[in-house]
Design a protein around this motif. Structure first.
Motif, PDB file in Angstrom:
ATOM      1  N   ALA A  75       9.399  -1.275  -2.968  1.00  0.00           N
ATOM      2  CA  ALA A  75       8.925  -2.170  -1.942  1.00  0.00           C
ATOM      3  C   ALA A  75       9.869  -3.154  -1.830  1.00  0.00           C
ATOM      4  CB  ALA A  75       7.895  -3.139  -2.738  1.00  0.00           C
ATOM      5  N   VAL A  76      10.912  -3.821  -2.561  1.00  0.00           N
ATOM      6  CA  VAL A  76      12.048  -4.755  -2.357  1.00  0.00           C
ATOM      7  C   VAL A  76      12.952  -4.021  -1.543  1.00  0.00           C
ATOM      8  CG1 VAL A  76      13.937  -6.084  -3.384  1.00  0.00           C
ATOM      9  CG2 VAL A  76      11.544  -6.086  -4.487  1.00  0.00           C
TER      10      VAL A  76
ATOM     11  N   LYS B   3       0.782  -1.128   0.089  1.00  0.00           N
ATOM     12  CA  LYS B   3       0.145  -0.133   0.162  1.00  0.00           C
ATOM     13  C   LYS B   3       0.903   1.269   0.204  1.00  0.00           C
ATOM     14  CE  LYS B   3      -4.071  -2.201   2.099  1.00  0.00           C
ATOM     15  NZ  LYS B   3      -5.013  -2.240   3.576  1.00  0.00           N
ATOM     16  N   ALA B   4       1.847   1.182   0.749  1.00  0.00           N
ATOM     17  CA  ALA B   4       2.850   2.727   0.818  1.00  0.00           C
ATOM     18  C   ALA B   4       3.576   2.689  -0.471  1.00  0.00           C
ATOM     19  CB  ALA B   4       3.977   2.233   1.867  1.00  0.00           C
ATOM     20  N   CYS B   5       3.821   1.826  -1.247  1.00  0.00           N
ATOM     21  CA  CYS B   5       4.352   1.883  -2.444  1.00  0.00           C
ATOM     22  C   CYS B   5       3.475   1.992  -3.679  1.00  0.00           C
ATOM     23  CB  CYS B   5       5.225   0.735  -2.695  1.00  0.00           C
ATOM     24  SG  CYS B   5       6.568   0.476  -1.695  1.00  0.00           S
TER      25      CYS B   5
ATOM     26  N   PHE C  80      13.663  -5.988   1.737  1.00  0.00           N
ATOM     27  CA  PHE C  80      14.954  -6.762   1.818  1.00  0.00           C
ATOM     28  C   PHE C  80      16.249  -6.009   1.873  1.00  0.00           C
ATOM     29  CE2 PHE C  80      11.456  -9.419  -0.289  1.00  0.00           C
ATOM     30  CZ  PHE C  80      11.599 -10.783   0.508  1.00  0.00           C
ATOM     31  N   GLY C  81      16.161  -4.759   1.560  1.00  0.00           N
ATOM     32  CA  GLY C  81      17.148  -3.655   1.874  1.00  0.00           C
ATOM     33  C   GLY C  81      17.982  -3.776   0.761  1.00  0.00           C
ATOM     34  N   TYR C  82      17.516  -4.101  -0.419  1.00  0.00           N
ATOM     35  CA  TYR C  82      18.575  -3.934  -1.626  1.00  0.00           C
ATOM     36  C   TYR C  82      17.491  -3.665  -2.933  1.00  0.00           C
ATOM     37  CZ  TYR C  82      17.055  -8.305  -4.084  1.00  0.00           C
ATOM     38  OH  TYR C  82      15.944  -9.333  -4.639  1.00  0.00           O
TER      39      TYR C  82
ATOM     40  N   ASN D 235       2.854 -13.172  -3.385  1.00  0.00           N
ATOM     41  CA  ASN D 235       3.491 -14.391  -3.805  1.00  0.00           C
ATOM     42  C   ASN D 235       5.241 -14.161  -4.017  1.00  0.00           C
ATOM     43  OD1 ASN D 235       1.308 -16.209  -3.554  1.00  0.00           O
ATOM     44  ND2 ASN D 235       0.729 -15.809  -5.610  1.00  0.00           N
ATOM     45  N   ILE D 236       5.312 -13.162  -4.599  1.00  0.00           N
ATOM     46  CA  ILE D 236       6.902 -12.806  -5.137  1.00  0.00           C
ATOM     47  C   ILE D 236       7.471 -12.664  -3.576  1.00  0.00           C
ATOM     48  CG2 ILE D 236       8.533 -11.146  -5.962  1.00  0.00           C
ATOM     49  CD1 ILE D 236       6.010 -10.744  -8.027  1.00  0.00           C
ATOM     50  N   VAL D 237       7.071 -11.876  -2.570  1.00  0.00           N
ATOM     51  CA  VAL D 237       7.692 -11.784  -1.510  1.00  0.00           C
ATOM     52  C   VAL D 237       7.910 -13.118  -0.645  1.00  0.00           C
ATOM     53  CG1 VAL D 237       7.312 -10.651   0.768  1.00  0.00           C
ATOM     54  CG2 VAL D 237       7.127  -9.259  -1.203  1.00  0.00           C
ATOM     55  N   ARG D 238       6.947 -13.933  -0.681  1.00  0.00           N
ATOM     56  CA  ARG D 238       7.059 -15.299   0.077  1.00  0.00           C
ATOM     57  C   ARG D 238       8.047 -16.000  -0.523  1.00  0.00           C
ATOM     58  NH1 ARG D 238       3.466 -18.301   2.965  1.00  0.00           N
ATOM     59  NH2 ARG D 238       4.151 -20.641   2.803  1.00  0.00           N
TER      60      ARG D 238
END
Length: 176
Positions: free
Chosen positions: A46-47, A28-30, A51-53, A81-84
């Motif tokens: 978002a990544v 939502k923020a992105c 995830f910090g990169y 799904n991608i984040v998982r």
């Protein structure tokens, strides 16, 4: 290969409600202008947040190519799904690193045959010496007598892929 039997396995873990909530909040923020999807640039942000990169062009291209052509970006379910998947890969890599570190008792950054033998004696005391030597030689890609983390990671991933395809190298009935 021994690792195909006892190697690390990709994590299949349940996402906690708080983690799921965090991922939704990041989405939502992105999602600038509340479009209902993440554009390529939104996804990159978002990544970074999760995830910090910053994802490479190749990673962003890969993700965007998987998007339904009828949408303009990554919908929430696709993003989750991608984040998982990324989280599972991260956990799997951490597990491999942990195993390597446990073998590397002298903190040298590589493993010797002696390191392998000591580790295998603890986890599989009846494993024949010839199997330990065979595994070591197979993992020692450049035959220099040292197994780097890169060699070890490759062997763990190779063993997992072989196991997934039913191609284990240990002969049936051979003792661990």
């Amino acid at each position: 290969m021994f690792f195909s039997q006892a190697g690390a396995r990709p994590q299949m873990w349940e996402v906690s409600p708080s983690e799921h909530k965090k991922w939704v909040e990041v989405f939502k923020a992105c999602d600038e202008d509340n479009k209902g999807y993440l554009s390529r640039e939104d996804f990159k942000v978002a990544v970074v947040m999760l995830f910090g990169y910053k994802p490479s062009k190749i990673e962003a291209d890969s993700v965007m190519s998987s998007v339904d052509p009828n949408t303009s970006g990554i919908l929430l379910e696709g993003f989750l799904n991608i984040v998982r998947q990324k989280k599972e890969v991260q956990l799997y890599w951490n597990e491999i690193r942990h195993i390597f570190t446990a073998f590397d008792r002298h903190y040298r950054g590589y493993l010797t045959l002696e390191d392998f033998t000591k580790a295998f004696r603890q986890v599989a005391p009846k494993l024949p010496e010839r199997i330990i030597l065979e595994v070591f030689r197979e993992v020692d890609q450049d035959s220099d007598g040292h197994v780097s983390f890169k060699d070890f990671e490759y062997a763990m991933n190779y063993g997992q892929k072989r196991k997934q395809h039913g191609l284990d190298l240990l002969k049936e009935g051979e003792p661990l």
